[in-house]
Design an enzyme around this catalytic site. Structure first.
Site, PDB file in Angstrom:
ATOM      1  CB  ALA A  50      -0.933  -0.006   1.201  1.00  0.00           C
ATOM      2  CE1 TYR A  51       5.874   5.283   2.670  1.00  0.00           C
ATOM      3  CE2 TYR A  51       7.286   3.753   1.467  1.00  0.00           C
ATOM      4  CZ  TYR A  51       7.101   4.971   2.091  1.00  0.00           C
ATOM      5  OH  TYR A  51       8.118   5.875   2.137  1.00  0.00           O
TER       6      TYR A  51
END
Length: 256
Positions: A160-161
């Site tokens: 996600a990052y």
């Protein structure tokens, strides 16, 4: 940090620094001030932010602060307007605020995914929108967004990052194309492992992951916030007057 504020490469410029209460943002703010900039510092929490601004003031630098959440459009507009009101202009911006998020993509909750997107992607877009609004009227400006080497490649455990950091690079490149004709430069820095509180979060989220990256880095060390700040200061300065749309790794050679 080289030179003195009176002769620094940012002398006379006003720079807005997002995420300035700790880590890269706080270190970069001090670098910019040391190169002669007046700095407006921004973060969500008043206490640590005020402490950074006060410390710069005690050293003889020109610094002020504004509390706000970059994922809220009204906050960002208020902060940019406050910068103009305080200093009369906005020459540069360092869009550094962001969150980290560990875990495999299929293990990240929907709420956590929405939260990191709201800050790391929507927040950068909101910053760009408001900064460009005033820079376009002035006919000049330089913006440096902060991505990551995670925005240049993939790895496990930070999906996600990394998705958000890829997106920051896309936003930057588009903004460089859109706003170059108006005399505005937009670039992005991609730090490698940098000794900050966020790096400690990553160490806890992915045991051994940070050490493995440092071991694979030609310079065999993590970077510092000041080193990232020096690279950003150059991009913000007139010394980089023909540089726009660039992704600059500050990673000790990791991405080489």
């Amino acid at each position: 940090m080289t030179g003195t504020p009176e002769h620094g490469m940012l002398h006379g410029k006003v720079v807005l620094v997002m995420g300035a209460s700790a880590g890269i943002g706080a270190d970069a703010a001090r670098v910019f001030a040391g190169h002669g900039a007046s700095v407006m510092l921004v973060a969500r929490t008043e206490g640590p932010l005020r402490a950074v601004a006060d410390a710069l003031g005690e050293e003889g630098f020109t610094a002020d602060h504004a509390v706000g959440d970059i994922s809220r459009g009204a906050d960002v507009a208020r902060i940019v307007d406050a910068t103009i009101e305080r200093f009369g202009r906005l020459d540069g911006a360092f869009n550094n605020a962001g969150l980290t998020q560990g875990g495999r993509l299929d293990e990240v909750s929907e709420d956590d995914f929405d939260r990191i997107l709201s800050v790391n992607v929507k927040g950068v877009w909101l910053c760009l929108r408001e900064e460009l609004r005033v820079m376009r009227a002035a006919g000049s400006g330089s913006i440096v967004n902060v991505s990551s080497i995670g925005g240049l490649r993939g790895s496990s455990g930070m999906g996600a990052y990394q998705a958000t950091k890829h997106a920051v690079i896309g936003l930057t490149r588009t903004a460089a194309h859109d706003n170059g004709p108006d005399g505005i430069r937009v670039n992005v820095i991609a730090p490698g492992p940098t000794e900050t509180p966020m790096l400690e979060q990553t160490r806890r989220a992915i045991p051994g992951g940070v050490e493995a990256r440092i071991a694979a880095t030609p310079l065999r060390k993590a970077g510092t916030g000041a080193e990232v700040g020096e690279a950003a200061a150059w991009l913000l300065s007139d010394l980089a007057s023909h540089i726009s749309g660039v992704v600059l790794p500050v990673d000790g050679g990791f991405s080489a």
